[in-house]
Enzyme design. Structure first.
Site, PDB file in Angstrom:
ATOM      1  N   CYS A 239     125.037 130.321  63.070  1.00 13.58           N
ATOM      2  CA  CYS A 239     123.839 130.439  62.241  1.00 13.58           C
ATOM      3  C   CYS A 239     123.018 131.592  62.794  1.00 13.58           C
ATOM      4  O   CYS A 239     123.507 132.714  62.868  1.00 13.58           O
ATOM      5  CB  CYS A 239     123.058 129.135  62.191  1.00 13.58           C
ATOM      6  SG  CYS A 239     122.564 128.475  63.808  1.00 13.58           S
ATOM      7  N   ARG A 244     121.513 125.205  63.981  1.00 12.24           N
ATOM      8  CA  ARG A 244     121.997 124.663  62.702  1.00 12.24           C
ATOM      9  C   ARG A 244     123.526 124.590  62.726  1.00 12.24           C
ATOM     10  O   ARG A 244     124.127 123.656  62.192  1.00 12.24           O
ATOM     11  CB  ARG A 244     121.543 125.555  61.537  1.00 12.24           C
ATOM     12  CG  ARG A 244     120.101 125.393  61.142  1.00 12.24           C
ATOM     13  CD  ARG A 244     119.696 126.386  60.067  1.00 12.24           C
ATOM     14  NE  ARG A 244     119.627 127.762  60.558  1.00 12.24           N
ATOM     15  CZ  ARG A 244     119.309 128.820  59.821  1.00 12.24           C
ATOM     16  NH1 ARG A 244     119.027 128.649  58.541  1.00 12.24           N
ATOM     17  NH2 ARG A 244     119.249 130.032  60.341  1.00 12.24           N
TER      18      ARG A 244
END
Lengths: 281, 84
Positions: A239, A244
């Site tokens: 990410c 994430r």
């Protein structure tokens, strides 16, 4: 409906509620911003793990060292056989990152609370400002398992490989190179926008339902396989800073049981700043 | 029921999807433009945000002067501290 490949790594809020006083279980709230989360209220018995302070090296850009891992676990009163249950702010991203980190150092039983802080609050479950105290332990971490961590060099070597799936879990606008870094995170900025060549876009949130709990195994399997991300491939998630993507790494590695999945924590904030790194838009 | 007059509004619905500001960071920023005694209206559909805004307001000396839940969304009116 099929089960997750490793259902033991995921616990429900109800399970946590029943184990809040279990001495074999250590609840850890992993926050990006403790002042807006843990310090305002947390699950009774939960200790704070401050992502910036506790999970990251304080000098170079890196996860905590093995010695720091031992010191952290010792301070939290954790033994090798303690069940760690992680949850946190920011949709459980940083809890997933901590789980990934603790597994790098070989902690055996570490689990994620499904839905995180948001789900707990949604159910109206109690929070407290009381900070628990633990008797320190002497904790011995294992050597780092680098099989679940991808570096820039490794990813450079994988670009273009037929049996590799690179999974970009950022927003579609980040993937397309329309935006690079939100203004509020200047230390995560990148000189260039776009994505790693060949990466497929599967935003992290496609793995969860409205209440932030994970989708059923069948839906997850269809989601990733539909983009060509199948268990027979080497999979790398990324990410912007690797948090994430650790959420998606958790899905692929533990909920779906893909055998070779690594999280590239350097992510776009490293790739997009690297001279000569190939970029697609 | 008439809503109290406010000086700023903040809609948190749909926030925290793409690794940007947290809900509380957005509230803090919105309050920077609110004068002492002024009011900020915050709307959210996330219970965690309601908890956060309530708890943070209490801990930092701000008052929740109105709160209403309608159709899955909660609106809280936060009154800025007089010494802000």
């Amino acid at each position: 409906m099929s089960e997750y490949a490793h259902p033991e790594v995921l616990v429900s809020t109800a399970w946590v509620s029943e184990h809040q006083n279990d001495p074999a279980v250590r609840l850890l709230e992993v926050d990006y911003d403790p002042s807006g989360a843990y310090e305002l209220g947390h699950l009774a018995g939960a200790a704070l793990v401050d992502w910036k302070r506790d999970i990251n090296d304080q000098v170079r850009r890196d996860v905590l060292s093995r010695a720091d891992m031992e010191q952290l676990m010792g301070r939290l009163g954790v033994s090798a056989d303690t069940t760690l249950v992680l949850y946190g702010d920011m949709r459980n991203w940083f809890a997933a990152f901590a789980l990934w980190t603790f597994q790098i150092y070989g902690h055996g039983d570490v689990r994620l609370m499904n839905g995180g802080r948001r789900k707990w609050a949604e159910e109206g479950r109690p929070m407290t400002e009381d900070v628990p105290a633990f008797t320190p332990t002497t904790y011995r971490a294992r050597g780092a398992d680098l099989g679940i961590r991808a570096t820039h060099q490794m990813v450079r070597g994988l670009v273009g490989s037929a049996d590799v799936s690179l999974v970009d879990v950022r927003s579609p606008a980040e993937y397309r190179g329309e935006i690079s870094t939100p203004a509020e995170y200047p230390n995560e900025g990148a000189q260039r926008a776009g994505h790693i060549p060949g990466a497929v876009s599967i935003p992290w949130a496609e793995a969860i339902r409205d209440d932030d709990t994970f989708k059923p195994a069948d839906e997850l399997r269809a989601l990733y396989a539909g983009k060509g991300v199948t268990p027979d491939r080497t999979v790398v998630t990324y990410c912007r800073i690797g948090e994430r993507s650790s959420h998606t790494w958790f899905v692929l590695k533990w909920l779906l049981g893909y055998p070779v999945v690594a999280n590239y924590d350097g992510s776009w904030s490293e790739w997009g700043n690297s001279v000569g790194a190939p970029i697609e838009k | 029921m008439a809503e109290p007059a406010v000086d700023a509004v903040l809609d948190l619905r749909g926030s925290e999807g793409d690794c940007g500001d947290t809900a509380l960071q957005l509230v803090r920023r919105a309050l920077q433009s609110v004068a002492p005694g002024g009011r900020l209206r915050v709307t959210t559909d996330v219970a965690e945000h309601v908890f956060t805004v309530r708890a943070w307001s209490r801990k930092t000396g701000r008052r929740i002067v109105a709160e209403e839940a309608v159709a899955g969304a909660t609106t809280l009116t936060v009154e800025q501290r007089s010494d802000a």
